[in-house]
Design a protein around this motif. Structure first.
Motif, PDB file in Angstrom:
ATOM      1  N   THR A  21     -74.083-138.999 -12.009  1.00 30.23           N
ATOM      2  CA  THR A  21     -75.256-139.103 -12.880  1.00 30.23           C
ATOM      3  C   THR A  21     -75.458-137.801 -13.663  1.00 30.23           C
ATOM      4  O   THR A  21     -75.720-137.824 -14.870  1.00 30.23           O
ATOM      5  CB  THR A  21     -76.524-139.416 -12.051  1.00 30.23           C
ATOM      6  OG1 THR A  21     -76.296-140.617 -11.333  1.00 30.23           O
ATOM      7  CG2 THR A  21     -77.745-139.563 -12.939  1.00 30.23           C
ATOM      8  N   SER A  30     -75.398-143.267 -22.539  1.00 25.87           N
ATOM      9  CA  SER A  30     -76.522-144.178 -22.779  1.00 25.87           C
ATOM     10  C   SER A  30     -76.958-144.885 -21.493  1.00 25.87           C
ATOM     11  O   SER A  30     -78.013-145.516 -21.450  1.00 25.87           O
ATOM     12  CB  SER A  30     -76.151-145.197 -23.851  1.00 25.87           C
ATOM     13  OG  SER A  30     -75.000-145.903 -23.429  1.00 25.87           O
ATOM     14  N   GLU A  31     -76.121-144.769 -20.439  1.00 28.13           N
ATOM     15  CA  GLU A  31     -76.497-145.397 -19.170  1.00 28.13           C
ATOM     16  C   GLU A  31     -77.589-144.606 -18.440  1.00 28.13           C
ATOM     17  O   GLU A  31     -78.150-145.081 -17.455  1.00 28.13           O
ATOM     18  CB  GLU A  31     -75.271-145.479 -18.234  1.00 28.13           C
ATOM     19  CG  GLU A  31     -74.124-146.314 -18.801  1.00 28.13           C
ATOM     20  CD  GLU A  31     -72.795-145.897 -18.169  1.00 28.13           C
ATOM     21  OE1 GLU A  31     -72.745-145.755 -16.933  1.00 28.13           O
ATOM     22  OE2 GLU A  31     -71.824-145.702 -18.916  1.00 28.13           O
ATOM     23  N   ILE A  32     -77.841-143.385 -18.879  1.00 29.15           N
ATOM     24  CA  ILE A  32     -78.800-142.521 -18.188  1.00 29.15           C
ATOM     25  C   ILE A  32     -80.089-142.416 -19.002  1.00 29.15           C
ATOM     26  O   ILE A  32     -80.038-142.303 -20.233  1.00 29.15           O
ATOM     27  CB  ILE A  32     -78.198-141.094 -18.004  1.00 29.15           C
ATOM     28  CG1 ILE A  32     -76.802-141.165 -17.370  1.00 29.15           C
ATOM     29  CG2 ILE A  32     -79.135-140.198 -17.190  1.00 29.15           C
ATOM     30  CD1 ILE A  32     -76.771-141.683 -15.953  1.00 29.15           C
ATOM     31  N   SER A  33     -81.224-142.458 -18.310  1.00 24.56           N
ATOM     32  CA  SER A  33     -82.510-142.409 -19.014  1.00 24.56           C
ATOM     33  C   SER A  33     -82.737-141.032 -19.635  1.00 24.56           C
ATOM     34  O   SER A  33     -82.230-140.017 -19.134  1.00 24.56           O
ATOM     35  CB  SER A  33     -83.650-142.716 -18.045  1.00 24.56           C
ATOM     36  OG  SER A  33     -83.850-141.606 -17.198  1.00 24.56           O
ATOM     37  N   GLU A  34     -83.538-141.032 -20.720  1.00 26.63           N
ATOM     38  CA  GLU A  34     -83.866-139.770 -21.382  1.00 26.63           C
ATOM     39  C   GLU A  34     -84.534-138.808 -20.411  1.00 26.63           C
ATOM     40  O   GLU A  34     -84.320-137.594 -20.452  1.00 26.63           O
ATOM     41  CB  GLU A  34     -84.800-140.005 -22.583  1.00 26.63           C
ATOM     42  CG  GLU A  34     -84.112-140.531 -23.838  1.00 26.63           C
ATOM     43  CD  GLU A  34     -82.969-139.635 -24.327  1.00 26.63           C
ATOM     44  OE1 GLU A  34     -83.140-138.400 -24.354  1.00 26.63           O
ATOM     45  OE2 GLU A  34     -81.891-140.168 -24.668  1.00 26.63           O
ATOM     46  N   GLU A  35     -85.369-139.364 -19.529  1.00 25.21           N
ATOM     47  CA  GLU A  35     -86.108-138.539 -18.574  1.00 25.21           C
ATOM     48  C   GLU A  35     -85.136-137.782 -17.646  1.00 25.21           C
ATOM     49  O   GLU A  35     -85.279-136.584 -17.418  1.00 25.21           O
ATOM     50  CB  GLU A  35     -87.027-139.453 -17.760  1.00 25.21           C
ATOM     51  CG  GLU A  35     -88.108-138.704 -17.007  1.00 25.21           C
ATOM     52  CD  GLU A  35     -88.783-139.614 -15.988  1.00 25.21           C
ATOM     53  OE1 GLU A  35     -88.814-140.847 -16.189  1.00 25.21           O
ATOM     54  OE2 GLU A  35     -89.241-139.084 -14.959  1.00 25.21           O
ATOM     55  N   THR A  36     -84.161-138.517 -17.116  1.00 22.28           N
ATOM     56  CA  THR A  36     -83.182-137.886 -16.223  1.00 22.28           C
ATOM     57  C   THR A  36     -82.366-136.835 -16.978  1.00 22.28           C
ATOM     58  O   THR A  36     -82.128-135.730 -16.481  1.00 22.28           O
ATOM     59  CB  THR A  36     -82.240-138.952 -15.632  1.00 22.28           C
ATOM     60  OG1 THR A  36     -83.034-139.943 -14.998  1.00 22.28           O
ATOM     61  CG2 THR A  36     -81.280-138.338 -14.635  1.00 22.28           C
ATOM     62  N   LYS A  37     -81.962-137.182 -18.199  1.00 22.45           N
ATOM     63  CA  LYS A  37     -81.202-136.216 -19.006  1.00 22.45           C
ATOM     64  C   LYS A  37     -81.972-134.915 -19.142  1.00 22.45           C
ATOM     65  O   LYS A  37     -81.425-133.825 -18.981  1.00 22.45           O
ATOM     66  CB  LYS A  37     -80.945-136.776 -20.417  1.00 22.45           C
ATOM     67  CG  LYS A  37     -79.793-137.739 -20.511  1.00 22.45           C
ATOM     68  CD  LYS A  37     -79.638-138.241 -21.949  1.00 22.45           C
ATOM     69  CE  LYS A  37     -78.870-139.549 -21.967  1.00 22.45           C
ATOM     70  NZ  LYS A  37     -78.903-140.202 -23.289  1.00 22.45           N
TER      71      LYS A  37
END
Lengths: 340, 340
Positions: A21, A30-37
């Motif tokens: 992740t 694009s599989e990862i949420s903006e928040e996590t990024k």
């Protein structure tokens, strides 16, 4: 010395997420949420961990860095223009990386390769005198890295260009010498391939023509943009059977050489030989006698070229038309040309 | 303008391998063979695809790029030193990115942040006059990015340093003025926090002491490293009830200001006031009268600092001891101090 390596593993551990992740977040998947990024990037920065700044900046698809290439940073015209580049870049949140080509095509190509590989967002450049071929700039543009030319421009590429009205500057300088009574006006020009050399030569010739003075081939000598070049050419000119009564120098380095050579040879300026240059004004006022010169808005050129570049970088679309801005020069008259 | 995106997908397709293999190859994963990594990198370069130059250069854990930060690129001393940096860097296969601090701590910090985020391999720097705190350099070093100081150095950090014997240069200049009969010798020094200012001031004081001349507080003025600073301080000095009969300038910019001011005020050099500076020799020979000056091996300083830096970068281990190299300056005597 080894780089401190805080790994992706550590970021994963601290955030309680998987390594894959973290890795995908840094690659802007694009599989990862903006928040996590955002969490991953914040922690990476906090840990002084810069594993992949490119990936981070991919979030906005930019590195907030521009390059500037000039022939010679020690030349006051270029150092002042770089000041203008930095002024605009800094105020709009960009870093500036400076390169010098030393007038060598190979160095210029090396700098553009570096710029491409480091994913710099764009480039402001004054072309080296060796670069008749400018494919390396065209290649950057094709890769989506915009290039804006200033001072020394090329017709071979469609892009924004900012230059000074070199033709008019040279015309004004030559006309001034004619009005002060000079009739045998020599011109020490820059290297042939450079755009500004041609513009200045044309201005010089047209001023002679306007006043019915014959153009003489032997009174135009080309020189490197160095003091030594100006000195050597002045010796050549003053050795002619029919000596010039005025010399118009195409750059500040060349003009410093003219000034030095005339003093060495024992000529008085302006009475034996009147002198006008394209010159840095602070420099020319230190010389004795102070030198008349065509001054150029170098700082402003750097600013305008950079504004145009940042607009290209920040715009989603290629502009319908590219712009060529021509700024005005200014003839400052000093003792070196004030013949009575 | 959008960056052209040739994706990992395309590289995978052309090589007939999976996307994940390409991605891992570019990240230098140990699961991928060296052979495959090389194929992926070669194709990526061929396609002008620079998705992650950091990953690519991780193969050797370097970006083959060094940074250099100087206060002012237009200062001939620094532009010549940068020439020396580029000379060594280029011959050893490194790119050079140039930054200028404009003597501002904030700009210097911004440059070091950029250097860290872009994973530059190392840094050569002449510290800005504002930077009494040099934590930003220590932080780079802690992150494994070596830093070498030249010209303006700091005791607050253990690393290689290359400087000129400023003490001896100033001592020689002052002694020369004393031997030419000067007794009221003023010194226009640089900004107080700068290391070279202290060294030069000490050399000046010790020369006076050796010849039994009392040191007078009002004959030492500090100035910015600018021509305007040198000019203003000269006006101040010449306005004193007991005027100096010599002025020793601590930099070329300051000395240009001294020269200009004395000419404006109608003093003759060297008979009214003798002048010695720390100066660029090409520059000082253009002035009338030409200026005596302490010349410094600026190009060589840049070369030596860079050699030391690249050795640090390429070595696996931190050296047992850091080195401080002190190069010799040279007093070139000209008309401005040749009092009879």
């Amino acid at each position: 010395m080894k780089k401190v390596s805080i790994t992706i593993k550590e970021i994963a551990r601290q955030l309680g997420i998987s390594k894959s992740t973290v890795s995908r977040a840094l690659r802007d998947s694009s599989e990862i949420s903006e928040e996590t990024k955002q969490k991953v990037i914040d922690l990476a920065e906090q840990l002084n961990y810069y594993p992949n700044p490119i990936a981070i900046s991919l979030l906005k698809n930019r590195t907030q860095t521009i390059g500037v290439i000039v022939p010679d940073i020690a030349n006051r015209f270029y150092s002042s223009a770089i000041g203008g580049v930095e002024d605009i870049a800094y105020s709009r949140g960009y870093h500036t990386m400076i390169y010098q080509s030393h007038e060598l095509l190979e160095r210029e190509r090396s700098a553009t390769r570096h710029i491409a590989s480091r994913r710099v967002d764009g480039l402001v450049v004054a072309i080296s005198s060796q670069s008749e071929n400018i494919d390396h700039f065209a290649s950057l543009q094709e890769q989506g890295i915009p290039v804006v030319f200033f001072d020394r421009v090329s017709d071979a590429m469609h892009t924004h260009k900012v230059r000074v009205d070199d033709y008019k500057g040279a015309f004004d300088a030559t006309e001034h010498l004619i009005k002060r009574g000079c009739r045998r006006i020599a011109h020490i020009a820059g290297p042939k391939p450079v755009s500004i050399t041609r513009f200045r030569l044309e201005g010089y010739k047209d001023a002679l023509r306007k006043y019915g003075i014959d153009f003489q081939e032997e009174w135009v000598l080309h020189s490197e943009i160095t003091q030594a070049g100006g000195t050597e050419r002045t010796y050549q000119l003053m050795a002619l059977r029919e000596r010039p009564d005025a010399i118009f120098g195409a750059s500040d380095r060349i003009t410093m050489g003219i000034h030095w050579a005339l003093r060495q040879l024992g000529y008085k300026m302006p009475d034996d030989v009147a002198v006008v240059g394209f010159c840095d004004i602070a420099m020319s006022s230190l010389l004795d006698p102070p030198v008349s010169s065509v001054t150029q808005p170098s700082f402003e050129m750097g600013q305008q070229a950079t504004s145009l570049l940042l607009d290209l970088i920040e715009s989603k679309n290629t502009p319908a038309e590219f712009e060529t801005r021509v700024l005005q020069s200014n003839l400052v008259i000093n003792k070196s040309s004030m013949r009575h």
